[in-house]
Scaffold this active site. Structure first.
Site, short mmCIF file in Angstrom:
data_model
loop_
_atom_site.label_atom_id
_atom_site.label_comp_id
_atom_site.label_asym_id
_atom_site.label_seq_id
_atom_site.Cartn_x
_atom_site.Cartn_y
_atom_site.Cartn_z
N GLY A 10 0.82 -1.21 0.00
CA GLY A 10 0.00 0.00 0.00
C GLY A 10 0.85 1.26 0.00
O GLY A 10 1.70 1.44 0.88
N ASN A 37 2.09 -1.11 -4.72
CA ASN A 37 0.83 -0.36 -4.78
C ASN A 37 0.12 -0.65 -6.10
O ASN A 37 0.76 -0.86 -7.12
CB ASN A 37 1.08 1.15 -4.63
CG ASN A 37 -0.19 1.91 -4.32
OD1 ASN A 37 -0.82 1.67 -3.28
ND2 ASN A 37 -0.59 2.81 -5.19
N GLU A 169 -17.56 17.48 3.55
CA GLU A 169 -16.52 18.02 2.65
C GLU A 169 -16.97 17.92 1.19
O GLU A 169 -16.74 18.84 0.40
CB GLU A 169 -15.20 17.27 2.87
CG GLU A 169 -14.58 17.61 4.22
CD GLU A 169 -13.08 17.42 4.28
OE1 GLU A 169 -12.59 16.41 3.74
OE2 GLU A 169 -12.40 18.28 4.86
N ASP A 296 -5.50 2.92 8.20
CA ASP A 296 -6.91 2.50 8.24
C ASP A 296 -7.06 0.98 8.32
O ASP A 296 -8.12 0.48 8.70
CB ASP A 296 -7.64 3.00 6.98
CG ASP A 296 -7.90 4.50 7.03
OD1 ASP A 296 -7.40 5.16 7.95
OD2 ASP A 296 -8.59 5.00 6.12
N GLN A 313 -3.97 11.43 9.84
CA GLN A 313 -3.13 11.84 10.96
C GLN A 313 -2.59 10.63 11.73
O GLN A 313 -1.41 10.56 12.06
CB GLN A 313 -4.01 12.71 11.88
CG GLN A 313 -3.26 13.57 12.81
CD GLN A 313 -4.19 14.40 13.70
OE1 GLN A 313 -3.77 14.85 14.73
NE2 GLN A 313 -5.42 14.61 13.31
N LYS A 372 -6.85 24.58 6.97
CA LYS A 372 -6.96 23.30 6.25
C LYS A 372 -5.87 23.21 5.17
O LYS A 372 -5.24 22.17 4.98
CB LYS A 372 -8.36 23.20 5.62
CG LYS A 372 -8.64 21.93 4.87
CD LYS A 372 -9.01 20.81 5.78
CE LYS A 372 -9.32 19.54 4.99
NZ LYS A 372 -9.64 18.41 5.85
P1 FAD Z 1 -4.73 4.84 2.08
O1 FAD Z 1 -4.29 6.24 2.07
O2 FAD Z 1 -6.13 4.51 1.69
O3 FAD Z 1 -3.71 4.00 1.18
C1 FAD Z 1 -3.93 2.66 0.85
C2 FAD Z 1 -3.17 2.36 -0.42
O4 FAD Z 1 -3.24 0.96 -0.69
C3 FAD Z 1 -3.74 3.05 -1.65
O5 FAD Z 1 -2.71 3.65 -2.40
C4 FAD Z 1 -4.39 1.92 -2.45
O6 FAD Z 1 -4.36 2.13 -3.85
C5 FAD Z 1 -3.51 0.75 -2.06
N1 FAD Z 1 -4.18 -0.55 -2.19
C6 FAD Z 1 -5.39 -0.90 -1.74
N2 FAD Z 1 -5.64 -2.19 -2.02
C7 FAD Z 1 -4.56 -2.66 -2.66
C8 FAD Z 1 -4.19 -3.93 -3.18
N3 FAD Z 1 -5.01 -4.98 -3.11
N4 FAD Z 1 -2.98 -4.06 -3.78
C9 FAD Z 1 -2.12 -3.00 -3.86
N5 FAD Z 1 -2.41 -1.80 -3.37
C10 FAD Z 1 -3.61 -1.62 -2.78
N6 FAD Z 1 -8.02 12.04 7.45
C11 FAD Z 1 -7.51 13.07 8.16
O7 FAD Z 1 -6.69 12.85 9.07
N7 FAD Z 1 -7.88 14.37 7.88
C12 FAD Z 1 -8.73 14.69 6.88
O8 FAD Z 1 -9.03 15.88 6.65
C13 FAD Z 1 -9.29 13.63 6.11
N8 FAD Z 1 -10.13 13.90 5.08
C14 FAD Z 1 -10.58 12.87 4.29
C15 FAD Z 1 -11.41 13.18 3.21
C16 FAD Z 1 -11.87 12.17 2.38
C17 FAD Z 1 -12.72 12.50 1.19
C18 FAD Z 1 -11.51 10.81 2.65
C19 FAD Z 1 -11.99 9.69 1.76
C20 FAD Z 1 -10.71 10.49 3.75
C21 FAD Z 1 -10.24 11.51 4.58
N9 FAD Z 1 -9.40 11.24 5.67
C22 FAD Z 1 -8.90 12.28 6.44
C23 FAD Z 1 -9.01 9.85 6.00
C24 FAD Z 1 -7.67 9.50 5.37
O9 FAD Z 1 -7.68 9.76 3.99
C25 FAD Z 1 -7.31 8.04 5.61
O10 FAD Z 1 -7.38 7.80 7.00
C26 FAD Z 1 -5.91 7.73 5.10
O11 FAD Z 1 -5.91 7.79 3.69
C27 FAD Z 1 -5.44 6.35 5.58
O12 FAD Z 1 -4.15 6.12 5.09
P2 FAD Z 1 -3.68 4.62 4.76
O13 FAD Z 1 -2.25 4.69 4.36
O14 FAD Z 1 -4.06 3.71 5.86
O15 FAD Z 1 -4.57 4.18 3.52
#
Ligand code: FAD
Length: 401
Positions: A10, A37, A169, A296, A313, A372
């Site tokens: 990821g 990814n 948002e 997440d 965050q 923001k």
């Molecule tokens: P992600 O950022 O979701 O990254 C996961 C990665 O894994 C992605 O690149 C995806 O393509 C990849 N992936 C998934 N499945 C596979 C697979 N099978 N094989 C290979 N790759 C894969 N949080 C805040 O703190 N503040 C905010 O203001 C805020 N605003 C938001 C607004 C919106 C519209 C959304 C949708 C979310 C918001 N969030 C916010 C939440 C935040 O975006 C997430 O908590 C954050 O992206 C989590 O990061 P992560 O690295 O766990 O996952």
């Protein structure tokens, strides 16, 4: 013995920040690190609502992952993860390839939770990835186009399910996008509706009363039909059935009713808690020594009944602890327990307003919108230093309308 192999699954907030930190911490040749990814680009998930409404250009939201990696200590692999074999220490990819690891970091992010409501999975749009969100914008454009032919009012009714963080948002962006599209397609703005449906009694559950009141007033003033304490029972692509007995004819329902861990986590055979992988204080998957999980996808216990929320965050801070823990594991040194420091939360309502709390101070309006922007710029700074901030802000490509 060969070099230890670290595989990161990821390239979102968690996976990328961890990769960048490993680049800085590892000595040359100390380990082989591979970042996997689905796509070659990283998308700024916290700004996806802008992609859905077409209020930000693609190159402001996406960045090429190989360009973000600064050394040859991390190799990027564009592939979709399908399975993990913990016994054999192998990751299975969709293209049939197997990747061996000594240490694994799972950062596969979120999926949308539709709670089994009939028709949502099949017909509603989801803010899940850059691709799924881009589809929303294309669909909205199609509705404007088709309306010119058939004058069906359901084409110009844009419904957002959920008035939590993401829902608000998105509504904020639609408030700005829809009038611009009306101009472009020569459609009277009075013919359009933005409907926001929320099961809870108010918008932004969990926010302060001031933020809730500000947001409620703001969206209503801008013509949004806010339906709180209202549950969606069913959607059939043309009409939304509500629990108060009424229906909203709409060909656009955007679901932002909640998130859960990536569904792929269910097939990995690792211990899950409410759809996310349970981790210990060092961010290691419960019961393993060499598998870590952050962001997440991870269930990090806040107390006996709840976990840290799925936010960027949290993902960033976990990546900043997890990368040193991976290095410590390789070097046979002690691991550091993860401690979360909440700095605040700001929800945007379009470009000119936002609400939230930063370092304990309640903020709203234009100043909050500015804060923001500062928060978004800080992420770019952590990821790629001042040059990335300047590069992203200097991009002059225009949004779509
Ligand atoms: P992600 O950022 O979701 O990254 C996961 C990665 O894994 C992605 O690149 C995806 O393509 C990849 N992936 C998934 N499945 C596979 C697979 N099978 N094989 C290979 N790759 C894969 N949080 C805040 O703190 N503040 C905010 O203001 C805020 N605003 C938001 C607004 C919106 C519209 C959304 C949708 C979310 C918001 N969030 C916010 C939440 C935040 O975006 C997430 O908590 C954050 O992206 C989590 O990061 P992560 O690295 O766990 O996952």
């Amino acid at each position: 013995m060969g070099k230890p192999k670290i595989v990161i699954l990821g390239g979102g907030y968690g996976g990328l920040i961890a990769s960048r930190k490993l680049e800085k911490m590892l000595k040359n040749g100390e380990a082989e690190v591979t970042l996997v990814n689905k796509h070659e680009y990283h998308y700024i998930a916290t700004q996806l609502h802008k992609t859905g409404a077409g209020t930000a250009a693609d190159d402001k939201i996406t960045m090429n992952i190989p360009d973000l990696l600064k050394t040859n200590k991390v190799t990027f692999k564009k592939a979709t993860v399908e399975s993990v074999d913990c016994e054999k220490r192998q990751v299975g990819l969709q293209n049939g390839e197997k990747l061996s690891y000594d240490y694994l970091l799972i950062a596969l992010g979120f999926d949308v939770n539709t709670f089994g409501i009939p028709g949502i999975e099949e017909h509603a749009f989801k803010i899940k990835s850059f691709k799924t969100t881009k589809a929303i914008y294309h669909h909205i454009i199609k509705q404007f186009d088709a309306y010119k032919e058939d004058k069906d009012p359901s084409r110009l009714t844009f419904a957002v399910a959920g008035a939590g963080f993401t829902g608000v948002e998105l509504v904020g962006e639609l408030i700005e996008a829809i009038p611009a599209l009306c101009k472009k397609f020569d459609v009277p703005v009075e013919k359009t509706r933005i409907v926001n449906i929320e099961a809870s009694p108010s918008v932004l559950p969990g926010f302060d009363k001031e933020a809730i009141d500000f947001t409620t007033k703001f969206v209503k003033k801008n013509g949004v039909e806010l339906m709180t304490s209202t549950k969606i029972l069913e959607y059939n692509a043309i009409s939304i059935k509500l629990d108060n007995g009424s229906e909203v004819p709409s060909r656009t329902l955007i679901w932002s009713g909640g998130v859960r861990g990536n569904v792929i986590l269910e097939s990995l055979g690792l211990p899950l808690n409410r759809g996310r992988i349970e981790v210990d204080q060092y961010l290691r998957v419960a019961g393993t020594e060499n598998i870590y999980c952050i962001g997440d996808a991870a269930y990090f216990k806040k107390n006996e009944t709840s976990s840290l929320p799925p936010t960027a965050q949290v993902a960033i801070q976990q990546a900043e602890t997890c990368a040193p823990n991976l290095v410590a594991a390789i070097r046979g040194e002690a691991q550091k327990a993860f401690e979360y420091h909440h700095k605040g939360t700001v929800a945007s309502i379009g470009t000119m307003a936002a609400v939230g709390k930063v370092f304990g101070f309640k903020i709203s309006g234009l100043f909050a919108a500015f804060m923001k922007q500062v928060i978004e710029a800080r992420y770019l700074f952590v990821l790629g230093g001042p040059s990335l901030v300047l590069k992203q802000f200097a991009k002059t490509s225009k949004p779509y309308h």
